[in-house]
Design a protein around this motif. Structure first.
Motif, mmCIF file in Angstrom:
data_model
loop_
_atom_site.group_PDB
_atom_site.id
_atom_site.type_symbol
_atom_site.label_atom_id
_atom_site.label_comp_id
_atom_site.label_asym_id
_atom_site.label_seq_id
_atom_site.Cartn_x
_atom_site.Cartn_y
_atom_site.Cartn_z
ATOM 1 N N LEU A 83 -2.979 5.113 1.705
ATOM 2 C CA LEU A 83 -2.124 5.862 0.786
ATOM 3 C C LEU A 83 -2.083 5.192 -0.583
ATOM 4 O O LEU A 83 -2.029 5.874 -1.623
ATOM 5 C CB LEU A 83 -0.718 5.992 1.369
ATOM 6 C CG LEU A 83 0.275 6.858 0.584
ATOM 7 C CD1 LEU A 83 -0.278 8.264 0.395
ATOM 8 C CD2 LEU A 83 1.618 6.904 1.298
ATOM 9 N N GLN A 84 -2.119 3.868 -0.604
ATOM 10 C CA GLN A 84 -2.168 3.154 -1.881
ATOM 11 C C GLN A 84 -3.427 3.521 -2.663
ATOM 12 O O GLN A 84 -3.368 3.765 -3.867
ATOM 13 C CB GLN A 84 -2.136 1.642 -1.642
ATOM 14 C CG GLN A 84 -0.808 1.106 -1.140
ATOM 15 C CD GLN A 84 -0.818 -0.402 -1.016
ATOM 16 O OE1 GLN A 84 -1.582 -1.099 -1.688
ATOM 17 N NE2 GLN A 84 0.026 -0.932 -0.145
ATOM 18 N N ARG A 85 -4.576 3.577 -1.968
ATOM 19 C CA ARG A 85 -5.830 3.929 -2.639
ATOM 20 C C ARG A 85 -5.766 5.337 -3.216
ATOM 21 O O ARG A 85 -6.211 5.582 -4.346
ATOM 22 C CB ARG A 85 -7.003 3.809 -1.672
ATOM 23 C CG ARG A 85 -7.405 2.372 -1.366
ATOM 24 C CD ARG A 85 -8.737 2.326 -0.670
ATOM 25 N NE ARG A 85 -8.676 2.972 0.637
ATOM 26 C CZ ARG A 85 -8.383 2.336 1.771
ATOM 27 N NH1 ARG A 85 -8.112 1.037 1.751
ATOM 28 N NH2 ARG A 85 -8.360 2.976 2.922
ATOM 29 N N GLU A 86 -5.215 6.287 -2.451
ATOM 30 C CA GLU A 86 -5.128 7.664 -2.940
ATOM 31 C C GLU A 86 -4.208 7.765 -4.161
ATOM 32 O O GLU A 86 -4.509 8.492 -5.117
ATOM 33 C CB GLU A 86 -4.627 8.578 -1.822
ATOM 34 C CG GLU A 86 -5.606 8.724 -0.656
ATOM 35 C CD GLU A 86 -5.063 9.634 0.427
ATOM 36 O OE1 GLU A 86 -3.984 10.212 0.219
ATOM 37 O OE2 GLU A 86 -5.714 9.767 1.482
ATOM 38 N N ILE A 87 -3.088 7.052 -4.121
ATOM 39 C CA ILE A 87 -2.162 7.097 -5.259
ATOM 40 C C ILE A 87 -2.796 6.459 -6.489
ATOM 41 O O ILE A 87 -2.669 6.972 -7.607
ATOM 42 C CB ILE A 87 -0.836 6.397 -4.887
ATOM 43 C CG1 ILE A 87 -0.099 7.191 -3.803
ATOM 44 C CG2 ILE A 87 0.052 6.238 -6.121
ATOM 45 C CD1 ILE A 87 1.161 6.534 -3.300
#
Length: 275
Positions: A83-87
């Motif tokens: 989720l960090q990568r997507e954000i």
């Protein structure tokens, strides 16, 4: 009676939400006032001049308005890695607007986005200046800048633009490889700026430090040495274009000087043949 009871319940929920909102707003104002008090005490302790105090207050106000007092890094750290990568890809989608980074794979972009840090600059701030060391790349999110070269030509910079991109080229060129194919920083070498970049308005940006960029280039050195990537870097970088212009000027002056010498020699030989 049921409708009246449901209406009272909804009204109570509305009152509760409003109370929570007002409490949160009051807490945020309290945090802001405490922050300002700490800054004022620090400036008084350090005996800053009134001009410096004015700039510090202006920077604090703009920084608070841009971030709302929220620490984005702390929020991201508590989220799952995917989720960090997507954000980060959503927040830093402007990175791919730069042709250099558009040729890179997602793992390299993810590594670069992890190193980006939010930064705010106030109107009149000098990001780079002539003769100074370039220690970061700056990606503009909001605001306007201008780049003034040695020839006095002004280039406007706005949202989506980047300055200091020559640092990537320099990190790749001024390095060596050891037996373990690891990148070694050659000591005693620095990249100096030949232009001045200043803020025309308050600017919100993300910065990539030289140390972080060196770490990324050391991890993906094999890919970054691809001829297509190198060609894009040299084409996009004003640092490389400046070096190319200097070399062309030197070559042209040398050729012109050589032509003048050969022309004078031919004239002298013609005169001697006439005599």
């Amino acid at each position: 009676m049921a409708i009246i009871g449901l209406g009272l319940l909804l009204f109570a929920l509305l009152i509760g939400n409003m109370q929570n909102f007002l409490q949160a707003l009051g807490r945020r104002k309290l945090e802001m006032s405490l922050r300002r008090r700490d800054v004022e005490q620090w400036m008084s302790h350090r005996r800053l001049s009134e001009e410096l105090k004015r700039k510090v207050r202006q920077s604090e106000r703009y920084n608070w308005a841009a971030t709302r007092g929220v620490n984005e890094e702390m929020i991201l750290e508590n989220l799952p890695e995917d989720l960090q990568r997507e954000i980060r890809r959503h927040l830093f989608k402007f990175v791919k607007k730069v042709r250099i980074f558009a040729l890179m794979d997602d793992p390299i972009l993810d590594a670069i986005c992890e190193k980006l840090r939010q930064k705010t600059y106030i109107k009149g701030s000098k990001i780079f200046y002539r003769g100074g060391v370039i220690e970061k790349m700056v990606f503009i999110v909001r605001g306007e800048m201008e780049s003034i070269g040695e020839d006095g030509i002004k280039v406007p910079l706005s949202r989506g633009d980047v300055c200091g991109e020559e640092l990537l080229t320099w990190c790749l060129e001024h390095s060596s490889m050891n037996k373990d194919v690891k990148k070694i920083r050659i000591p005693g070498q620095r990249l100096f700026c030949n232009r001045m970049v200043r803020c025309l308005t308050n600017v919100e940006a993300f910065t990539l430090r030289a140390a972080d960029l060196e770490e990324v280039t050391s991890l993906f050195a094999r890919f970054l040495r691809n001829p297509h990537v190198q060609g894009a870097i040299r084409y996009e970088s004003p640092y490389c274009r400046g070096l190319a212009a200097i070399r062309i000027q030197v070559a042209w002056r040398y050729k012109k000087k050589h032509l003048n010498r050969s022309g004078k020699a031919s004239i002298q030989s013609n005169d001697s043949s006439r005599h």
